[in-house]
Design an enzyme around this catalytic site. Sequence first.
Site: not given
Ligand SMILES: [Zn+2]
Length: 321
Positions: A18, A123
């Site tokens: 990732h 986020h």
């Molecule tokens: Zn970012």
Amino acid sequence: MTLLYYDPLFLEHRTGTHPERPERLVQVMRHLERTGLEGRCQRPDWQGATSEQLALVHAPDYEATVEAFCQQGGGRIEEDTKCSERSCDAARLATGAACDAVGRVLRGEDSQALCLVRPPGHHALRDAPMGFCLFNNIAVAARTAVCQFQLNRVLIVDWDVHHGNGTQAAFWEDPQVALLSIHRWPFYPGTGRADETGTGKALGTKVNIPLEFGTPRSEYLDRFRSALERLASQIRPELVLVSAGFDAHVDDPVGSLGLECEDFAVLSRIVLDVAAGYSGGKIVSVLEGGYNAGILAGCVAMHLEEMLDRREKPAPDSADR
Ligand SMILES: [Zn+2]
């Protein structure tokens, strides 16, 4: 000095191939040591965020959900977000770093802190992981400043290339925490249009600057500076927090808005000027994105160097307004 938060536990948040991987922080810390910047900082000891702290932003059962998922060995907890067995511990420590930094800065131990943490946070939603993020580090830190230290006006500046949607959602109706996010648009996560400005008493306390790919660097910097100065004069923040993502760099494999390393020095100076002008220089910066590890290391060094230079040689006009 400046408070510098880093712990090897952040490397135990293992994500395989990732882009948000331990190597990012390995390279950052190696570079800060090699350049002598780390030696100019103070390295505090701190604890992971408590359940009470996480519950300032997250749903009551959310921490337990993440913990159970990790304890079962981890995997893909959400489309874009991977976890390993120790990811929940690392995430709690990341959020704890931002909260501890806020506490030390507000108690006057130092005026500045940089939290080099992972996973990132901006986020993360109230009850769900999103976009490489588990807990919303900066949002929990901002609410700690309001709830535990009785601040009335906190300003979050988010220059990660992605819109800070989780942070915006946390404070959408909250006039005590203002947010300025500058980001690539249209782009992930899809939010952050210029007409998203908050609601009710918080109307006008959220400022979004969506920029198309290909926007000139000079225009990026001009728009950031003028919007931030306008919002800061309206809010008069008692504390400035930074969601410091470096994925707007031209060579970032995930983001890119064409910025160069030195542009992050300019962004840092603009935010430090705002902190000097309103919050007595009190600023806590928390790492978000930046996925080219070598470039990230150079950009973080520029950011930290600007903070240290300001701390050691304050600008003549940096008295409280
Ligand atoms: Zn970012």
